[in-house]
Write a protein that holds these residues in place. Structure first.
Motif, PDB file in Angstrom:
ATOM      1  N   PHE A 133      -8.751   5.469  -6.827  1.00 53.84           N
ATOM      2  CA  PHE A 133      -8.156   6.409  -5.873  1.00 53.84           C
ATOM      3  C   PHE A 133      -9.282   7.090  -5.119  1.00 53.84           C
ATOM      4  CE2 PHE A 133      -6.369  10.525  -4.542  1.00 53.84           C
ATOM      5  CZ  PHE A 133      -5.233  10.077  -3.864  1.00 53.84           C
ATOM      6  N   ASP A 134      -9.129   7.199  -3.807  1.00 53.89           N
ATOM      7  CA  ASP A 134     -10.151   7.877  -3.006  1.00 53.89           C
ATOM      8  C   ASP A 134      -9.489   8.787  -1.983  1.00 53.89           C
ATOM      9  OD1 ASP A 134     -12.699   8.628  -2.408  1.00 53.89           O
ATOM     10  OD2 ASP A 134     -13.390   6.638  -1.791  1.00 53.89           O
ATOM     11  N   TYR A 174      -5.145  11.472   1.940  1.00 50.19           N
ATOM     12  CA  TYR A 174      -5.695  12.215   3.074  1.00 50.19           C
ATOM     13  C   TYR A 174      -5.336  13.690   2.938  1.00 50.19           C
ATOM     14  CZ  TYR A 174      -6.271   7.676   5.377  1.00 50.19           C
ATOM     15  OH  TYR A 174      -6.639   6.381   5.684  1.00 50.19           O
ATOM     16  N   SER A 209      -3.660   4.239  -3.694  1.00 48.22           N
ATOM     17  CA  SER A 209      -5.109   4.214  -3.913  1.00 48.22           C
ATOM     18  C   SER A 209      -5.879   5.023  -2.870  1.00 48.22           C
ATOM     19  CB  SER A 209      -5.622   2.764  -3.908  1.00 48.22           C
ATOM     20  OG  SER A 209      -5.306   2.148  -2.674  1.00 48.22           O
ATOM     21  N   LYS A 210      -5.150   5.611  -1.895  1.00 50.88           N
ATOM     22  CA  LYS A 210      -5.834   6.365  -0.837  1.00 50.88           C
ATOM     23  C   LYS A 210      -5.054   7.630  -0.527  1.00 50.88           C
ATOM     24  CE  LYS A 210      -8.999   7.099   2.266  1.00 50.88           C
ATOM     25  NZ  LYS A 210      -9.532   6.283   3.343  1.00 50.88           N
ATOM     26  N   ARG A 223     -16.594  12.231  -6.408  1.00 50.44           N
ATOM     27  CA  ARG A 223     -16.954  10.804  -6.306  1.00 50.44           C
ATOM     28  C   ARG A 223     -18.198  10.526  -7.147  1.00 50.44           C
ATOM     29  NH1 ARG A 223     -16.950  10.038  -0.464  1.00 50.44           N
ATOM     30  NH2 ARG A 223     -14.675   9.967  -0.433  1.00 50.44           N
ATOM     31  N   GLU A 271      -9.948  11.433   1.680  1.00 48.82           N
ATOM     32  CA  GLU A 271     -10.633  11.654   2.962  1.00 48.82           C
ATOM     33  C   GLU A 271     -10.029  12.889   3.620  1.00 48.82           C
ATOM     34  OE1 GLU A 271     -10.661   9.237   7.173  1.00 48.82           O
ATOM     35  OE2 GLU A 271     -10.730   8.053   5.331  1.00 48.82           O
ATOM     36  N   PHE A 295       0.452   5.817   0.099  1.00 46.63           N
ATOM     37  CA  PHE A 295      -0.496   6.879   0.437  1.00 46.63           C
ATOM     38  C   PHE A 295      -0.069   8.222  -0.148  1.00 46.63           C
ATOM     39  CE2 PHE A 295      -0.998   3.804   3.924  1.00 46.63           C
ATOM     40  CZ  PHE A 295      -2.368   3.620   3.893  1.00 46.63           C
ATOM     41  N   ARG A 329       0.845  -1.202   0.000  1.00 50.81           N
ATOM     42  CA  ARG A 329       0.000   0.000   0.000  1.00 50.81           C
ATOM     43  C   ARG A 329       0.869   1.238   0.000  1.00 50.81           C
ATOM     44  NH1 ARG A 329      -5.164   0.908   3.533  1.00 50.81           N
ATOM     45  NH2 ARG A 329      -5.673   2.082   1.667  1.00 50.81           N
ATOM     46  N   THR A 373      -5.033  13.124  -7.131  1.00 49.79           N
ATOM     47  CA  THR A 373      -5.403  11.930  -7.904  1.00 49.79           C
ATOM     48  C   THR A 373      -4.306  11.581  -8.904  1.00 49.79           C
ATOM     49  OG1 THR A 373      -7.733  12.557  -7.677  1.00 49.79           O
ATOM     50  CG2 THR A 373      -7.213  10.875  -9.310  1.00 49.79           C
TER      51      THR A 373
END
Length: 386
Positions: free
Chosen positions: A256-257, A218, A215-216, A240, A259, A175, A173, A206
């Motif tokens: 990709f998201d 912050y 893929s994540k 989204r 938060e 970030f 993973r 992104t």
């Protein structure tokens, strides 16, 4: 008769009465039986003219400012009768302070509705992501490196090198972290872009995600920025819904998201490793380096950390090409720098220009000297730690 008006929802404009002016304009229109559409934009950064009211005309937007509630009746009468008004500034784009800027990062700020994904796309948004998806990781890294973009958070580290390090790291993973903990007094550029063009930051993050294989992401925002938190959260929902976050971004097979995380306002969390500690739920304390966040960052995984303006510069670079960005600036400092003028200065605000402008030009010419009219005795560059 129908009138379209633009009034900023930026926290700086709201603090001097923009909400009250917008409401008064609605009420004045209702009393006159005039159909009015009020678009709440970000700020153009001319803070001494806020609240700024812009009127859409066939010839372009016409600016009036600074407008107070008590000015609204006479302003509306002038608009309805197409007669002169004391607060009329002429075509917004022709205001000298705005016209002499080179706006790449802040091109849409104050122009679009920050809550509208369609508005963002109409004004060139997501062209950078579309090209990035067609290029692939190595070619994106080549573009970012060739652009000469260096970190806009203060350290000035080459962005291409940082991204390449994370892209080459082996991990299950990775970030992307946006440092939006804008803590220095007199700074507001990060807040302005998050409130006025939040999807730009999302697009930049992104692109970073698909480049390094994360893929994540912050966005770490200080709690003193409730307007920015609200704007970023609303933009994430819109992106989204529009297919630009989550699975299959932009119609591709990439995911990709994002938060938003809200910090408690500790000044030390503006430093990248203490920010990571805070993101992980611990007290914000600076980590020893090495290991670098690019190798061992958030939750021990390779992490790209850039500040808001660094991510916000990326979409232009991908959309227009590295050379178009690198052609601005000088020496090792390429592109433009959004400069924040604050304190005892006549024209305080956001001024974006290519590297190479002198401090004297910024303070005496662009800034108009001191607000009090007394000689300039000292200039603090780069915030309290400058």
């Amino acid at each position: 008769m129908s009138i379209r008006l633009y009034v900023s929802r930026d926290a700086g404009a709201v603090s001097v009465g923009a909400d009250e002016v917008a409401l008064a304009l609605e009420q004045a229109a209702a009393r006159r039986g005039v159909a009015v559409e009020i678009v709440r934009t970000g700020s153009r950064g001319l803070y001494w003219l806020e609240p700024l009211v812009e009127v859409a005309t066939p010839q372009g937007r016409i600016a009036f400012g600074p407008v107070t509630e008590t000015d609204v009746p006479s302003l509306f009468a002038a608009l309805a009768g197409n007669t002169p008004h004391l607060l009329r500034l002429g075509a917004t784009d022709e205001i000298p302070w705005l016209k002499r800027q080179t706006r790449l990062t802040f091109a849409r700020c104050g122009v679009i509705d920050p809550h509208s994904l369609d508005d963002y796309r109409v004004h060139g948004g997501y062209k950078g992501l579309a090209r990035a998806l067609s290029l692939g990781s190595d070619a994106i890294l080549d573009e970012v490196t060739a652009s000469g973009l260096r970190g806009r958070g203060g350290a000035g580290f080459p962005t291409g090198i940082k991204w390449k390090t994370v892209a080459q790291a082996k991990a299950d993973r990775k970030f992307i972290v946006c440092n939006a903990d804008e803590g220095d007094s007199g700074t507001f550029a990060d807040r302005m872009i998050m409130e006025g063009d939040p999807v730009l930051v999302i697009e930049g993050m992104t692109i970073a995600g698909i480049t390094v294989g994360a893929s994540k992401g912050y966005i770490y925002i200080r709690s003193e920025y409730p307007h920015a938190v609200e704007a970023m959260n609303a933009a994430i929902v819109a992106a989204r819904r529009g297919g630009y976050l989550g699975a299959n971004i932009g119609g591709s097979k990439r995911a990709f998201d994002l938060e938003v995380r809200v910090g408690a306002g500790a000044y030390v969390c503006g430093e990248e490793t203490s920010l990571l500690e805070s993101l992980e739920g611990r007290r914000g304390i600076v980590r020893a380096k090495p290991p670098l966040p690019a190798h061992h960052g958030l939750f021990g995984k390779p992490t790209v950390i850039n500040n808001v303006l660094s991510f916000a510069a990326i979409p232009f670079i991908l959309a227009e090409g590295a050379k178009a960005y690198a052609d601005f600036g000088m020496g090792r400092s390429r592109g433009t720098m959004p400069i924040q003028l604050a304190g005892n200065i006549r024209y305080g605000g956001l001024f974006e220009t290519a590297f190479g402008v002198t401090l004297g030009e910024l303070v005496d010419d662009i800034g108009g000297g001191t607000f009090t009219g007394r000689p300039v005795r000292a200039v603090q560059v780069g915030g309290p730690l400058g």
